[in-house]
Design a protein around this motif. Structure first.
Motif, mmCIF file in Angstrom:
data_model
loop_
_atom_site.group_PDB
_atom_site.id
_atom_site.type_symbol
_atom_site.label_atom_id
_atom_site.label_comp_id
_atom_site.label_asym_id
_atom_site.label_seq_id
_atom_site.Cartn_x
_atom_site.Cartn_y
_atom_site.Cartn_z
ATOM 1 N N TYR A 194 0.858 -1.182 0.000
ATOM 2 C CA TYR A 194 0.000 0.000 0.000
ATOM 3 C C TYR A 194 0.896 1.234 0.000
ATOM 4 O O TYR A 194 2.108 1.162 0.224
ATOM 5 N N GLY A 195 0.303 2.397 -0.252
ATOM 6 C CA GLY A 195 1.063 3.634 -0.273
ATOM 7 C C GLY A 195 0.821 4.468 0.963
ATOM 8 O O GLY A 195 0.763 3.964 2.081
ATOM 9 N N SER A 196 0.654 5.756 0.765
ATOM 10 C CA SER A 196 0.488 6.671 1.883
ATOM 11 C C SER A 196 -0.951 6.686 2.379
ATOM 12 O O SER A 196 -1.893 6.464 1.616
ATOM 13 N N SER A 197 -1.087 6.980 3.655
ATOM 14 C CA SER A 197 -2.407 7.015 4.266
ATOM 15 C C SER A 197 -2.499 8.199 5.220
ATOM 16 O O SER A 197 -1.497 8.858 5.531
ATOM 17 N N ILE A 198 -3.706 8.465 5.669
ATOM 18 C CA ILE A 198 -3.916 9.504 6.672
ATOM 19 C C ILE A 198 -3.640 8.896 8.036
ATOM 20 O O ILE A 198 -4.249 7.891 8.406
ATOM 21 N N VAL A 199 -2.708 9.501 8.757
ATOM 22 C CA VAL A 199 -2.303 8.966 10.054
ATOM 23 C C VAL A 199 -2.719 9.926 11.158
ATOM 24 O O VAL A 199 -2.748 11.148 10.974
ATOM 25 N N ALA A 200 -3.023 9.353 12.303
ATOM 26 C CA ALA A 200 -3.421 10.134 13.474
ATOM 27 C C ALA A 200 -3.077 9.322 14.712
ATOM 28 O O ALA A 200 -2.813 8.116 14.626
ATOM 29 N N THR A 201 -3.092 9.952 15.860
ATOM 30 C CA THR A 201 -2.961 9.183 17.089
ATOM 31 C C THR A 201 -4.290 8.491 17.361
ATOM 32 O O THR A 201 -5.359 9.034 17.035
ATOM 33 N N PRO A 202 -4.274 7.301 17.946
ATOM 34 C CA PRO A 202 -5.543 6.649 18.299
ATOM 35 C C PRO A 202 -6.403 7.532 19.194
ATOM 36 O O PRO A 202 -7.636 7.540 19.066
ATOM 37 N N ALA A 203 -5.767 8.292 20.084
ATOM 38 C CA ALA A 203 -6.531 9.155 20.993
ATOM 39 C C ALA A 203 -7.290 10.218 20.226
ATOM 40 O O ALA A 203 -8.468 10.497 20.525
ATOM 41 N N PHE A 204 -6.646 10.833 19.227
ATOM 42 C CA PHE A 204 -7.340 11.863 18.443
ATOM 43 C C PHE A 204 -8.509 11.265 17.679
ATOM 44 O O PHE A 204 -9.608 11.826 17.654
ATOM 45 N N ALA A 205 -8.283 10.110 17.024
ATOM 46 C CA ALA A 205 -9.346 9.489 16.237
ATOM 47 C C ALA A 205 -10.525 9.078 17.115
ATOM 48 O O ALA A 205 -11.694 9.281 16.749
ATOM 49 N N GLU A 206 -10.235 8.518 18.281
ATOM 50 C CA GLU A 206 -11.306 8.079 19.174
ATOM 51 C C GLU A 206 -12.102 9.258 19.732
ATOM 52 O O GLU A 206 -13.308 9.170 19.935
ATOM 53 N N LYS A 207 -11.420 10.360 19.958
ATOM 54 C CA LYS A 207 -12.086 11.535 20.506
ATOM 55 C C LYS A 207 -12.844 12.309 19.440
ATOM 56 O O LYS A 207 -13.832 12.996 19.739
ATOM 57 N N ASN A 208 -12.415 12.192 18.176
ATOM 58 C CA ASN A 208 -12.992 13.006 17.092
ATOM 59 C C ASN A 208 -13.409 12.145 15.896
ATOM 60 O O ASN A 208 -13.012 12.425 14.761
ATOM 61 N N PRO A 209 -14.214 11.103 16.100
ATOM 62 C CA PRO A 209 -14.538 10.202 14.988
ATOM 63 C C PRO A 209 -15.277 10.894 13.849
ATOM 64 O O PRO A 209 -14.990 10.632 12.675
ATOM 65 N N GLU A 210 -16.206 11.779 14.176
ATOM 66 C CA GLU A 210 -16.968 12.440 13.114
ATOM 67 C C GLU A 210 -16.104 13.439 12.357
ATOM 68 O O GLU A 210 -16.267 13.625 11.152
ATOM 69 N N THR A 211 -15.151 14.052 13.046
ATOM 70 C CA THR A 211 -14.225 14.963 12.379
ATOM 71 C C THR A 211 -13.390 14.220 11.345
ATOM 72 O O THR A 211 -13.190 14.702 10.221
ATOM 73 N N VAL A 212 -12.905 13.039 11.714
ATOM 74 C CA VAL A 212 -12.135 12.240 10.762
ATOM 75 C C VAL A 212 -13.008 11.852 9.576
ATOM 76 O O VAL A 212 -12.577 11.930 8.417
ATOM 77 N N ARG A 213 -14.233 11.436 9.834
ATOM 78 C CA ARG A 213 -15.137 11.048 8.736
ATOM 79 C C ARG A 213 -15.368 12.215 7.775
ATOM 80 O O ARG A 213 -15.373 12.047 6.556
ATOM 81 N N LYS A 214 -15.586 13.392 8.326
ATOM 82 C CA LYS A 214 -15.816 14.560 7.476
ATOM 83 C C LYS A 214 -14.579 14.885 6.648
ATOM 84 O O LYS A 214 -14.689 15.263 5.480
ATOM 85 N N PHE A 215 -13.415 14.736 7.250
ATOM 86 C CA PHE A 215 -12.185 15.002 6.505
ATOM 87 C C PHE A 215 -12.062 14.044 5.327
ATOM 88 O O PHE A 215 -11.727 14.456 4.209
ATOM 89 N N VAL A 216 -12.336 12.769 5.559
ATOM 90 C CA VAL A 216 -12.254 11.783 4.474
ATOM 91 C C VAL A 216 -13.300 12.081 3.406
ATOM 92 O O VAL A 216 -13.031 11.961 2.205
ATOM 93 N N SER A 217 -14.491 12.486 3.806
ATOM 94 C CA SER A 217 -15.518 12.867 2.826
ATOM 95 C C SER A 217 -15.021 14.014 1.959
ATOM 96 O O SER A 217 -15.227 14.026 0.738
ATOM 97 N N GLY A 218 -14.369 15.003 2.579
ATOM 98 C CA GLY A 218 -13.811 16.103 1.803
ATOM 99 C C GLY A 218 -12.733 15.646 0.853
ATOM 100 O O GLY A 218 -12.622 16.148 -0.278
ATOM 101 N N LEU A 219 -11.938 14.672 1.275
ATOM 102 C CA LEU A 219 -10.877 14.138 0.421
ATOM 103 C C LEU A 219 -11.460 13.405 -0.784
ATOM 104 O O LEU A 219 -10.933 13.506 -1.896
ATOM 105 N N VAL A 220 -12.537 12.663 -0.585
ATOM 106 C CA VAL A 220 -13.215 12.008 -1.708
ATOM 107 C C VAL A 220 -13.679 13.059 -2.707
ATOM 108 O O VAL A 220 -13.512 12.917 -3.923
ATOM 109 N N HIS A 221 -14.268 14.125 -2.184
ATOM 110 C CA HIS A 221 -14.679 15.226 -3.058
ATOM 111 C C HIS A 221 -13.488 15.781 -3.832
ATOM 112 O O HIS A 221 -13.570 16.052 -5.034
ATOM 113 N N GLY A 222 -12.345 15.949 -3.142
ATOM 114 C CA GLY A 222 -11.168 16.501 -3.797
ATOM 115 C C GLY A 222 -10.671 15.627 -4.933
ATOM 116 O O GLY A 222 -10.299 16.131 -5.999
ATOM 117 N N LEU A 223 -10.660 14.315 -4.731
ATOM 118 C CA LEU A 223 -10.220 13.409 -5.787
ATOM 119 C C LEU A 223 -11.196 13.429 -6.957
ATOM 120 O O LEU A 223 -10.782 13.458 -8.123
#
Length: 322
Positions: A194-223
């Motif tokens: 695999y290549g590059s991925s979006i990385v975060a600390t587990p603590a950030f992802a667990e505390k901000n799950p919807e924020t991560v989802r929205k970011f990925v949605s924006g990335l899909v839009h960008g592609l």
């Protein structure tokens, strides 16, 4: 000209984003500090577009996007808390985690379904073993990325390990004909990384799950925006670096989409549709090279913070010839 089928397909993700935006419109945008893996290049337009066209804002995010200085630097900065998330080579993150077990990161979205990154130098012994190459027959010189590409262009080096999108365009830009370049993708020679991925600390992802989802949605839009309009994607990218050459960077976009971003798997299943068995196989391949015990795929990647598959659909795109 955009075919009617493509246009209609593009309307669906836009409406989905608009619906979600209505929920967040009255809220203060959440600040996100994001660092890329390298300086701004064509393939990064998928990150700049949702910033410049307001998609992240409509999703309730205030994204600060900074250039990177290599995946190793990116993972260190995210782990240290200087950034909330970053784009980094997945296996560079794996090695960092092994060396920093109390400060590990997790991949929350796979951006590049195939690898074309600088980690190829570290992982070259795997490529050599798969293809009966005698490592003793190779004399390595470790240089900066800028010097590496110029040495290849001047024939001072017979070959380099490099990020394909970066090096191919750099040497072509100084007059090396495409016919004189040969690119060996690891994935086509028995090393299906695999290549590059979006990385975060587990603590950030667990505390901000919807924020991560929205970011990925924006990335899909960008592609999808890159697919639909390279000129508009280029205009977005140049808001971050006005000195970029349009045709060079648009060609980087095409190469990155063809070779890393829009694989058959992504076309069929959407962005970040990771085959955990494949990831596990690659981890067992790279771990001996790193001198570490192989982590499990679940230690490295999670799909817990992804938007639903219906929001990760990538629009139809015809790849240019190799």
């Amino acid at each position: 000209m955009i075919a009617r089928r493509s246009l209609l397909a593009g309307i669906v993700p836009a409406l989905a984003l608009a619906g979600r935006a209505a929920v967040t419109a009255a809220q203060e945008p959440i600040p996100i500090r994001f660092v890329l893996d390298w300086k701004y290049e064509g393939e990064h337009a998928q990150f700049t577009v949702p910033v410049t066209d307001g998609t992240f804002r409509r999703l309730g995010l205030n994204v600060t996007l900074d250039r990177g200085n290599g995946s190793g630097d990116t993972v260190a900065k995210v782990a240290a808390g200087a950034y909330d998330m970053g784009l980094a080579d997945t296996y560079t993150m794996v090695r960092f985690n092994a060396n920093n077990p109390g400060n590990r990161l997790i991949s929350v979205a796979m951006v590049q379904d195939a690898s074309a990154a600088d980690a190829g130098r570290i992982l070259f012994p795997i490529f050599a073993a798969q293809n009966n190459i005698d490592l003793n027959s190779i004399q390595w010189n470790t240089v900066t990325s800028e010097l590496r590409d110029s040495m290849l262009a001047r024939r001072d080096a017979d070959a380099v390990t490099a990020n394909t999108v970066t090096t191919v365009m750099n040497v072509r830009a100084v007059g090396v004909p495409e016919s004189e370049l040969a690119v060996f993708f690891y994935a086509r020679y028995g090393v299906d990384l695999y290549g590059s991925s979006i990385v975060a600390t587990p603590a950030f992802a667990e505390k901000n799950p919807e924020t991560v989802r929205k970011f990925v949605s924006g990335l899909v839009h960008g592609l999808n925006a890159m697919i639909g309009d390279l000129d508009a994607a280029m205009a977005s990218l140049k808001t971050y670096d006005r000195l970029l050459e349009d045709e060079i960077e648009k060609e980087r976009m095409r190469i990155s989409m063809r070779d890393m971003l829009i694989t058959p798997n992504v076309r069929k299943n959407g962005l970040s549709s990771v085959d955990m068995a494949r990831l596990d196989r690659t981890l067992k391949q790279v771990s001996p090279v790193f001198g570490i015990a192989p982590p499990t795929a679940a230690d490295v990647y999670t799909d817990r913070y992804l938007p639903p598959a219906s929001e990760r659909v990538i629009l139809p795109w015809t790849a240019p010839a190799n």
